[in-house]
Design a protein around this motif. Sequence first.
Motif, PDB file in Angstrom:
ATOM      1  N   LEU A 183       0.833  -1.196   0.000  1.00 43.14           N
ATOM      2  CA  LEU A 183       0.000   0.000   0.000  1.00 43.14           C
ATOM      3  C   LEU A 183       0.870   1.250   0.000  1.00 43.14           C
ATOM      4  N   ILE A 199      -8.780  -3.201  -3.390  1.00 42.17           N
ATOM      5  CA  ILE A 199      -8.468  -2.810  -2.013  1.00 42.17           C
ATOM      6  C   ILE A 199      -9.615  -3.053  -1.037  1.00 42.17           C
ATOM      7  N   GLN A 253      -3.119   5.055   0.837  1.00 37.20           N
ATOM      8  CA  GLN A 253      -3.902   3.836   1.003  1.00 37.20           C
ATOM      9  C   GLN A 253      -3.826   3.321   2.437  1.00 37.20           C
TER      10      GLN A 253
END
Length: 373
Positions: free
Chosen positions: A250, A314, A254
């Motif tokens: 990430l 995600i 994120q």
Amino acid sequence: MRIRDLGIRIGMGKPGVFNAITDVPGVRVGHHTIHRENGDQSVHTGVTVIEPRPQAAHLQPCFAGVHVLNGNGDASGLEWIREAGLLTTPIAYTNTHSVGVVRDALVAAERELGKQRTYWCMPTVLETYDGVLNDIWGQHVTAEHVHAALADARSGAVAEGCVGGGTGMICHEFKGGIGTSSRVLSAEAGGWTVGALVQANYGVREALRVSGYPVGQVLGELPSPFRGSDNIGEAGMGSIVVTLATDAPLLPHQCSRLAQRASVGLARVGGGTEDTSGDIFVAFSVGNSDLPVTNVGRPGVPTTTVQMVNNDHISALFSAAADAVEEAILNAMLAATDLQANGQQALALKPEQLLEALHTVGWKADPRAAERS
């Protein structure tokens, strides 16, 4: 005792081998617990540390992010995480009045690790208030206790309940403390792991929910440390701090999005709505393992190639984070033990009490609760 030992399944995902933040490769956790009886000034507090890498984090930084649901709390090091998107030190949990000494001890420890390699650091220290059961004004946590927690850091199973920074904490008017859990995504979803470690010290009894069931409404008549006393504050006062770790690659923004999903897990258990609660969450990723060394006092390479999870993949990580936080809070409560100190008493939530309350509101055990990845 953990929540799955009672046949209670939280969410749909599967936990890792240890069902702990240490299921994320390289992550280690250490505790140091302080108990000293001294009449009305008894000491029940401590330090918990989370090491993000097998070696010093300043030698192998992690992308990281922060989310604050409610800011009635204190922390060190968060602004630099927000600005740079990097975690370069361990994360520590302690009590409200010991943030400074823990930070200073981590600075000294980093100096010893780095010698001439590093020239500054900004350790991340999070807190919750344990002044009901601990002589918090005495500021009993010392640098030696921080060093002991660092020396205790290890992978594998993580001690929960009344340990480390969670020693004197209260959750939903029961004894609270440290809890952890993890989720491993399916191979189709990336196969990554998300782990959570919480220090739970928040919440009113009636709001408590377990696997969606309003058990707090049944358990409301059990003794509470906030009843019958007018000098320790109100039920619901306190805070929760959460660290999320993942091996998914990430980027910093994120990680912040992942940290935000701790709010979902907290809400499911019945928290997140108190003005008096400091709800502060940090998430880091070990997925990009070759980020350049930072804070070395000389220029590094001008560019670094990194990976990132695409946004259309995600969501599974967000779901895993919410489930892991929800389960970690419940594990903290079930692992805790009764504590009487300084004229107050916080009773642990007993397994039989929880099961009876669940059956009262219509719950049935899930045979899949014990599944592992």
